[in-house]
Design a protein around this motif. Structure first.
Motif: not given
Length: 57
Positions: A34-37, A44
């Protein structure tokens, strides 16, 4: 798993990670997915996955 992801995964675990629980693995996996890249336009991996599923439907 890519090397960069292995390093990131280790950031979320305690130093004495010889015995980690399934809950800890799931917690870290959820955080990473769920971490934006930047490579995904600051979306995410879960958001990208959901978009691809909708395209297939």
């Amino acid at each position: 798993m890519q090397n960069k992801e292995k390093i990131t995964f280790k950031l979320f675990l305690p130093d004495n990670n010889d015995l980690i629980t399934e809950e800890e693995v799931l917690r870290v996996t959820n955080k990473l997915n769920n971490r934006p890249r930047k490579r995904f336009g600051f979306k995410s991996p879960n958001e990208i996955f959901e978009q691809k599923l909708k395209q297939c439907a």
